[in-house]
Design a protein around this motif. Structure first.
Motif, PDB file in Angstrom:
ATOM      1  N   PHE A  10     -23.649   2.773   6.169  1.00  0.00           N
ATOM      2  CA  PHE A  10     -22.439   3.598   6.168  1.00  0.00           C
ATOM      3  C   PHE A  10     -22.777   5.073   5.983  1.00  0.00           C
ATOM      4  CE2 PHE A  10     -21.360  -0.566   4.477  1.00  0.00           C
ATOM      5  CZ  PHE A  10     -20.318  -0.929   5.306  1.00  0.00           C
ATOM      6  N   GLU A  32     -32.944  -2.135  -1.341  1.00  0.00           N
ATOM      7  CA  GLU A  32     -32.206  -1.034  -1.977  1.00  0.00           C
ATOM      8  C   GLU A  32     -30.822  -0.904  -1.314  1.00  0.00           C
ATOM      9  OE1 GLU A  32     -34.976   2.292  -1.970  1.00  0.00           O
ATOM     10  OE2 GLU A  32     -36.231   1.342  -3.483  1.00  0.00           O
ATOM     11  N   ASP A  33     -30.379   0.335  -0.957  1.00  0.00           N
ATOM     12  CA  ASP A  33     -29.042   0.481  -0.370  1.00  0.00           C
ATOM     13  C   ASP A  33     -28.950  -0.125   1.037  1.00  0.00           C
ATOM     14  OD1 ASP A  33     -28.002   1.626  -2.611  1.00  0.00           O
ATOM     15  OD2 ASP A  33     -28.038   3.686  -1.863  1.00  0.00           O
ATOM     16  N   PHE A  36     -26.530  -3.230   1.812  1.00  0.00           N
ATOM     17  CA  PHE A  36     -25.091  -3.179   2.117  1.00  0.00           C
ATOM     18  C   PHE A  36     -24.822  -3.650   3.552  1.00  0.00           C
ATOM     19  CE2 PHE A  36     -24.935   0.127  -1.361  1.00  0.00           C
ATOM     20  CZ  PHE A  36     -24.196  -0.659  -2.239  1.00  0.00           C
ATOM     21  N   LYS A  39     -23.926  -7.338   3.687  1.00  0.00           N
ATOM     22  CA  LYS A  39     -22.683  -7.827   3.072  1.00  0.00           C
ATOM     23  C   LYS A  39     -21.742  -8.382   4.142  1.00  0.00           C
ATOM     24  CE  LYS A  39     -18.801  -6.437   0.157  1.00  0.00           C
ATOM     25  NZ  LYS A  39     -17.798  -7.059   1.020  1.00  0.00           N
ATOM     26  N   GLY A  41     -18.222  -9.261   5.896  1.00  0.00           N
ATOM     27  CA  GLY A  41     -16.895  -8.648   5.947  1.00  0.00           C
ATOM     28  C   GLY A  41     -16.865  -7.153   6.152  1.00  0.00           C
ATOM     29  N   THR A  42     -18.029  -6.531   6.375  1.00  0.00           N
ATOM     30  CA  THR A  42     -18.011  -5.080   6.607  1.00  0.00           C
ATOM     31  C   THR A  42     -17.879  -4.794   8.105  1.00  0.00           C
ATOM     32  OG1 THR A  42     -20.331  -4.562   7.076  1.00  0.00           O
ATOM     33  CG2 THR A  42     -19.746  -4.914   4.758  1.00  0.00           C
ATOM     34  N   LYS A  43     -17.698  -3.518   8.434  1.00  0.00           N
ATOM     35  CA  LYS A  43     -17.557  -3.163   9.856  1.00  0.00           C
ATOM     36  C   LYS A  43     -18.871  -3.325  10.619  1.00  0.00           C
ATOM     37  CE  LYS A  43     -18.071   1.877   9.562  1.00  0.00           C
ATOM     38  NZ  LYS A  43     -17.504   3.168   9.947  1.00  0.00           N
ATOM     39  N   ARG A  67     -25.959  -5.128  -6.696  1.00  0.00           N
ATOM     40  CA  ARG A  67     -24.795  -4.477  -6.099  1.00  0.00           C
ATOM     41  C   ARG A  67     -23.583  -5.397  -6.028  1.00  0.00           C
ATOM     42  NH1 ARG A  67     -29.388  -2.525  -4.882  1.00  0.00           N
ATOM     43  NH2 ARG A  67     -29.713  -0.301  -4.478  1.00  0.00           N
TER      44      ARG A  67
ATOM     45  N   GLN B  15     -21.367   8.243  -3.431  1.00  0.00           N
ATOM     46  CA  GLN B  15     -22.660   7.566  -3.241  1.00  0.00           C
ATOM     47  C   GLN B  15     -22.676   6.198  -3.912  1.00  0.00           C
ATOM     48  OE1 GLN B  15     -24.996   9.233  -1.420  1.00  0.00           O
ATOM     49  NE2 GLN B  15     -23.765  11.092  -1.322  1.00  0.00           N
ATOM     50  N   ALA B  16     -23.396   5.278  -3.297  1.00  0.00           N
ATOM     51  CA  ALA B  16     -23.542   3.928  -3.843  1.00  0.00           C
ATOM     52  C   ALA B  16     -24.408   3.967  -5.108  1.00  0.00           C
ATOM     53  CB  ALA B  16     -24.174   3.021  -2.795  1.00  0.00           C
ATOM     54  N   PRO B  17     -24.265   2.950  -5.972  1.00  0.00           N
ATOM     55  CA  PRO B  17     -25.100   2.915  -7.181  1.00  0.00           C
ATOM     56  C   PRO B  17     -26.530   2.474  -6.880  1.00  0.00           C
ATOM     57  CG  PRO B  17     -23.757   0.944  -7.064  1.00  0.00           C
ATOM     58  CD  PRO B  17     -23.341   1.816  -5.910  1.00  0.00           C
ATOM     59  N   TYR B  18     -27.447   2.830  -7.747  1.00  0.00           N
ATOM     60  CA  TYR B  18     -28.852   2.402  -7.752  1.00  0.00           C
ATOM     61  C   TYR B  18     -29.749   3.047  -6.702  1.00  0.00           C
ATOM     62  CZ  TYR B  18     -26.637  -1.112 -10.630  1.00  0.00           C
ATOM     63  OH  TYR B  18     -25.873  -1.724 -11.576  1.00  0.00           O
ATOM     64  N   GLY B  19     -29.271   3.201  -5.469  1.00  0.00           N
ATOM     65  CA  GLY B  19     -30.114   3.768  -4.413  1.00  0.00           C
ATOM     66  C   GLY B  19     -30.427   5.235  -4.664  1.00  0.00           C
ATOM     67  N   SER B  20     -29.550   5.903  -5.400  1.00  0.00           N
ATOM     68  CA  SER B  20     -29.799   7.285  -5.806  1.00  0.00           C
ATOM     69  C   SER B  20     -29.218   7.448  -7.209  1.00  0.00           C
ATOM     70  CB  SER B  20     -29.117   8.270  -4.843  1.00  0.00           C
ATOM     71  OG  SER B  20     -27.720   8.280  -5.060  1.00  0.00           O
ATOM     72  N   ASP B  47     -19.403   5.348   0.410  1.00  0.00           N
ATOM     73  CA  ASP B  47     -20.141   4.328  -0.355  1.00  0.00           C
ATOM     74  C   ASP B  47     -19.828   4.378  -1.847  1.00  0.00           C
ATOM     75  OD1 ASP B  47     -21.329   2.972   1.701  1.00  0.00           O
ATOM     76  OD2 ASP B  47     -23.283   3.948   1.530  1.00  0.00           O
ATOM     77  N   PHE B  50     -18.428   1.316  -3.657  1.00  0.00           N
ATOM     78  CA  PHE B  50     -19.301   0.254  -4.182  1.00  0.00           C
ATOM     79  C   PHE B  50     -19.582   0.447  -5.684  1.00  0.00           C
ATOM     80  CE2 PHE B  50     -21.034  -0.294   0.315  1.00  0.00           C
ATOM     81  CZ  PHE B  50     -20.483  -1.554   0.496  1.00  0.00           C
ATOM     82  N   LYS B  53     -17.491  -1.932  -7.664  1.00  0.00           N
ATOM     83  CA  LYS B  53     -17.593  -3.367  -7.363  1.00  0.00           C
ATOM     84  C   LYS B  53     -17.934  -4.124  -8.649  1.00  0.00           C
ATOM     85  CE  LYS B  53     -18.422  -7.148  -4.793  1.00  0.00           C
ATOM     86  NZ  LYS B  53     -18.501  -8.045  -5.942  1.00  0.00           N
ATOM     87  N   ASP B  90     -13.612  -0.806   5.528  1.00  0.00           N
ATOM     88  CA  ASP B  90     -14.870  -0.775   6.292  1.00  0.00           C
ATOM     89  C   ASP B  90     -15.963  -1.596   5.607  1.00  0.00           C
ATOM     90  OD1 ASP B  90     -13.744   0.923   8.131  1.00  0.00           O
ATOM     91  OD2 ASP B  90     -14.713   2.740   7.358  1.00  0.00           O
ATOM     92  N   ARG B  91     -15.887  -1.674   4.281  1.00  0.00           N
ATOM     93  CA  ARG B  91     -16.938  -2.352   3.508  1.00  0.00           C
ATOM     94  C   ARG B  91     -16.539  -3.744   3.057  1.00  0.00           C
ATOM     95  NH1 ARG B  91     -17.002   2.783   3.551  1.00  0.00           N
ATOM     96  NH2 ARG B  91     -18.930   3.995   3.460  1.00  0.00           N
ATOM     97  N   LEU B  93     -14.049  -4.752   1.194  1.00  0.00           N
ATOM     98  CA  LEU B  93     -13.646  -4.834  -0.214  1.00  0.00           C
ATOM     99  C   LEU B  93     -12.125  -4.812  -0.336  1.00  0.00           C
ATOM    100  CD1 LEU B  93     -16.150  -2.233  -1.764  1.00  0.00           C
ATOM    101  CD2 LEU B  93     -16.302  -4.727  -1.942  1.00  0.00           C
TER     102      LEU B  93
END
Lengths: 97, 123
Positions: A10, A32-33, A36, A39, A41-43, A67, B15-20, B47, B50, B53, B90-91, B93
């Motif tokens: 994303f 790592e990221d 995602f 996962k 159900g995402t686009k 995550r 930003q998503a957690p953990y990756g940065s 992101d 997340f 989550k 999009d994710r 959720l």
């Protein structure tokens, strides 16, 4: 070849670039990221499902767990750190940063 | 700049957690700021959704599990928490996947709230 992707699809184009370069029989490991992308159900689900039909696609279990991702795209295999090391030892690596 | 009202401050978490370190640092900054009485809002977009989550377990990657701390935001006076609905869709959720109650809104609403702020801090 082992392609590794550690960026969120994303946020970055790393996975798309990887998929544009991967060859049949290549391995793609998401960590790592990058997880995602795995996962459900995402686009990007259909893109990843299609990739899993062409290549061996793995997602690193501890990164999924961290995550909170419990449902993953069909065809993606969960891999642990030992599996990652084994893949890295057996293949030429191509990290998509 | 003196104001005869509280300063309006928004935390923009993308930003998503953990990756940065952004998500973790953002959470710490929110809680530090909250010690001062001002008017706070937080928005989770891209992101950043997340971050909220639930059911995360970072024991396997050797990193500190910090996300349950988002639950204290309300007690710290960060009562307005907006989440972008399209980013969630999009994710894959839904609000049930998140650990705190949030206001799911569209980007126009977030833009309007942003326009009312004195300060927007990005993470």
């Amino acid at each position: 070849m082992l392609h590794t992707v550690n960026k969120s699809p994303f946020d970055r184009s790393a996975l798309a670039s990887c998929l544009a370069s991967a060859q049949p029989d290549d391995h793609i490991l998401l960590f790592e990221d990058g997880v995602f992308a795995a996962k459900a159900g995402t686009k990007y689900e259909s893109m990843v499902k299609e990739a899993a039909g062409k290549y061996k696609v793995y997602a690193l279990g501890p990164d999924l767990q961290a995550r909170g991702i419990d449902a993953i795209v069909d065809g993606v295999e969960i891999c642990d750190y030992a599996g990652f090391v084994a893949l890295a030892a057996d293949n030429v690596m191509c990290p998509w940063l | 700049m003196a104001r005869d009202r509280l300063t309006k401050i928004m935390f923009m978490c993308r930003q998503a957690p953990y990756g940065s370190v952004y998500a973790y640092e953002g959470l710490e900054v929110m809680l530090i700021f909250a010690a001062y009485e001002q008017e706070y809002a937080a928005a989770f977009v891209d992101d950043g959704v997340f971050d909220l989550k639930k059911d995360k377990d970072s024991s396997g990657i050797g990193m500190k599990e910090f996300s349950t701390t988002y639950r204290v935001m309300e007690d710290y006076g960060i009562e307005k928490v907006y989440v972008d609905g399209q980013s969630m869709k999009d994710r894959g959720l839904t609000p049930d996947d998140l650990m705190i109650p949030v206001e799911v809104v569209d980007r126009d609403t977030i833009a309007k709230v942003m326009a009312e702020q004195d300060v927007v801090l990005p993470f």
